[in-house]
Design an enzyme around this catalytic site. Structure first.
Site, PDB file in Angstrom:
ATOM      1  N   LEU A 183       0.842  -1.198   0.000  1.00 40.08           N
ATOM      2  CA  LEU A 183       0.000   0.000   0.000  1.00 40.08           C
ATOM      3  C   LEU A 183       0.882   1.254   0.000  1.00 40.08           C
ATOM      4  CD1 LEU A 183      -2.817   1.354   0.253  1.00 40.08           C
ATOM      5  CD2 LEU A 183      -2.552   1.233   2.741  1.00 40.08           C
TER       6      LEU A 183
ATOM      7  N   GLU B 140       1.648   1.098  10.026  1.00 36.53           N
ATOM      8  CA  GLU B 140       0.223   0.840  10.318  1.00 36.53           C
ATOM      9  C   GLU B 140      -0.427   2.047  10.983  1.00 36.53           C
ATOM     10  OE1 GLU B 140      -0.450  -1.998   9.080  1.00 36.53           O
ATOM     11  OE2 GLU B 140       1.421  -3.107   9.227  1.00 36.53           O
TER      12      GLU B 140
END
Lengths: 259, 395
Positions: free
Chosen positions: B142, B374
């Site tokens: 990502l 994250e």
């Protein structure tokens, strides 16, 4: 081939282990209970034999309620079902009485082979396997470092100081294993999740036909008369090397009869 | 009523956080702890020093045999355990090293979750059982060199060419990127952000290992480059649509971090407690000095509060009531607590604390990564801020 593995819950060797001063038996509340280490090798060997020859692996445990944890772990490693022999009357039973009680409990299960660790890390008598075989009238193959089953014949390598003996017998038989035999697997999460659905049969002594007079502290054939803490380790000896360090070291080893 | 004997707190579980765990969760905790201590802990300092995991396939297989990959997913060869059990596994793995927990997070929470949530039945059947068994390794792309906290600004694009897709772009900081059999790659399309499965070896797809890391060294990190990568129509994850899709996977991985941080903190605290009890200065153990006791008190409070936070968020998750803002709270609070504990534990160790003989500096530098990936500490603070005020400060 149906196999029964004998699993004993013992106090974790990594924690401080205590005897109860009331009756000189193990204080089970003092430390966490774990599966006796050599019994994990016995479970692994039973699972390996099942993978090769088919059949079922049954765990048999004698011990108080908290031994459920150890039964669950054995089921999580892959055993199919369990029998839990638990009765107040068994408290304080010695090695021979344990072998007697286990022999009776084994009468409730169909088996071709009994596998157990060659000794436990708590009492370390190492006689239950032999005594059990005697009670059952079955061949005993002790200290096995390798097990091969071919039809109804079983062959083991019995570990000795000088190597191993090859010992053969006909099934059914009792085999005790040493740690050389295999590398026990970890429980898998899938089997952990399934463990509570596997059957665990609870037996009291009457269910197994065990004579109350043959078990328990009051009837034990051996008695723990007294116990004492191990003495603290003595300080080491410091030897100054004044050019004769080698001689002093050799003298020390000779004195201790190492050379 | 029978009288219950009150025992003093266990220094290793002061608030008895684990006391109410049911048997399955305890069994999973004990199994992972045992595995981690026997198989991972003896090697991790060497791996960290070498800056890699020498046998990632062997490690994946061992994790797969245990059942830790996708363990709280049901079906497809996964264990179907509770969210708390998954958290406990993360805690026990990160007590050894954040890099090893990352290995499990990426496989289970990111790659497998993406396929499980957004994949076709064929994609699930093809990948999930093998990934659960550790026979196939997945990664998750990502983040990009110029797009971290703002993933919506990604430059990676997938365009239609007949029924095929053609993928161009670069993904950065991809754990297991160079050892993966399949990459879950997020790309902008004319129809918003979509996910794609890109098998290793697809022409035009290269993975370059990132060297010179000073954190998470017992972990393989790579850059993924896609240069006109042609993918068949069935490479698309059909259920993925919009930025919410990858973010929902990240939320799963962050949940593991909420617990993992507790493990890293506990390991540092325990190392400091042990060291303080044996290190003698001025004629006595340093554990007897007031300044050291203050440090130990601060650490044991942080470890136990973080542990309770993780357990509560886990219970919410198992009840189906865990909002992503709960997870933000947990990551924000627990990683910061772990960083405080690691730094304090390092100071208790004195000079010895800077070596790999002790785990504390290794954890301390690992936690710099854990605080960043994250969702950075800043983004989670903003997420909590938005949650309590109703006002978004960042988008």
């Amino acid at each position: 081939m149906n196999i029964v593995v004998l699993v004993k819950q013992v106090p974790d060797t990594a924690t401080e282990r205590k005897l109860s001063s009331d009756d000189n038996t193990l204080d089970r509340a003092a430390s966490d209970g774990v599966i006796n280490e050599l019994d994990e090798y016995a479970i692994e060997e039973a699972l390996l034999l099942r993978e090769k020859h088919g059949g079922e692996v049954t765990v048999l445990t004698m011990g108080p309620d908290q031994a459920t944890d150890s039964i669950r772990k054995a089921l999580s490693m892959g055993a199919d079902k369990a029998v839990h022999l638990s009765d107040e009357a068994l408290h304080g039973s010695d090695a021979l009485q344990t072998a007697y009680a286990l022999s009776k409990a084994l009468g409730t299960v169909e088996f071709d082979l009994v596998v157990l660790g060659s000794e436990s890390t708590d009492a370390r008598t190492g006689v239950v396997g032999a005594a059990l075989a005697e009670y059952l009238g079955l061949p005993q193959l002790t200290l096995a470092g390798k097990v091969d089953v071919d039809g109804s014949a079983i062959k083991v390598q019995r570990q000795t100081d000088y190597g191993y003996d090859v010992v053969e017998a006909q099934l059914p038989a009792v085999v005790s294993v040493v740690e050389k035999i295999n590398e026990p697997r970890y429980p898998s999460f899938k089997l952990i999740m399934q463990a509570k659905k596997k059957p665990v049969q609870k037996l009291a002594i009457a269910d197994a036909g065990i004579d109350a007079a043959g078990v328990g502290l009051a009837n034990a054939t051996t008695e723990t008369v007294d116990f004492a803490a191990a003495p603290p380790r003595a300080a080491g000896t410091v030897v100054q090397d004044e050019g004769d360090g080698g001689v002093k070291a050799a003298d020390f080893l000779a004195e201790k009869k190492f050379v | 009523m029978s009288e219950r004997r009150i025992t003093p707190p266990d220094p290793h579980d002061f608030l008895a956080v684990d006391s109410a765990l049911p048997a399955e969760e305890r069994a999973i905790r004990d199994t992972v702890r045992d595995f981690a201590e026997r198989e991972l802990l003896p090697n991790v300092a060497d791996w960290f020093e070498a800056g890699t995991i020498p046998d990632p396939r062997g490690l994946a297989k061992a994790f797969g045999d245990l059942g830790v990959f996708g363990m709280h997913v049901a079906g497809y060869g996964c264990a179907g355990a509770s969210a708390v059990a998954y958290g406990l596994a993360c805690r026990e793995l990160e007590a050894v090293d954040s890099g090893l927990r990352s290995f499990v997070s990426v496989q289970g929470s990111l790659a497998m979750t993406a396929i499980h949530k957004f994949g076709s039945e064929d994609q699930k059947q093809k990948w999930l059982p093998r990934m659960a068994a550790g026979e196939a390794i997945g990664c998750f792309g990502l983040t990009e060199p110029d797009s971290g906290s703002d993933p919506g600004a990604m430059r990676t694009r997938a365009r239609r060419d007949g029924s095929d897709w053609v993928l161009d772009g670069t993904k950065m900081w991809i754990t297991n990127g160079s050892v993966a059999d399949v990459a879950v790659v997020w790309a902008a399309t004319d129809d918003g952000i979509r996910g794609f499965l890109v098998p290793a070896g697809t022409p035009g797809f290269t993975a370059n290992v990132i060297h010179k890391k000073l954190s998470l060294r017992a972990s393989v990190t790579a850059e993924l480059v896609f240069d006109g990568v042609r993918l068949p129509a069935d490479a698309l994850l059909p259920g993925s649509k919009g930025l919410g899709s990858p973010l929902s996977c990240l939320n799963e991985a962050r949940y593991g971090i909420v617990w993992g941080a507790v493990g890293a903190a506990r390991a540092c605290y325990e190392a400091a407690l042990e060291y303080a009890g044996t290190r003698e200065q001025f004629g006595g153990p340093i554990a007897g000095f007031q300044l050291t006791q203050r440090k130990l008190a601060d650490m044991v409070v942080d470890v136990n509060q973080a542990g309770l936070t993780a357990l509560q968020i886990g219970r919410l998750k198992d009840a189906g009531a865990c909002h992503h803002n709960h997870v933000s709270f947990g990551k924000f609070a627990n990683v910061a607590a772990a960083q405080r504990v690691a730094r304090t534990a390092r100071s208790v160790h004195g000079a010895n604390g800077i070596t790999l003989e002790y785990p504390v500096l290794r954890h301390m530098v690992n936690l710099e990564t854990v605080a960043t990936y994250e969702g950075t500490e800043e983004i989670h603070a903003l997420s909590i801020g938005q949650s309590v005020t109703g006002i978004s400060a960042f988008r």
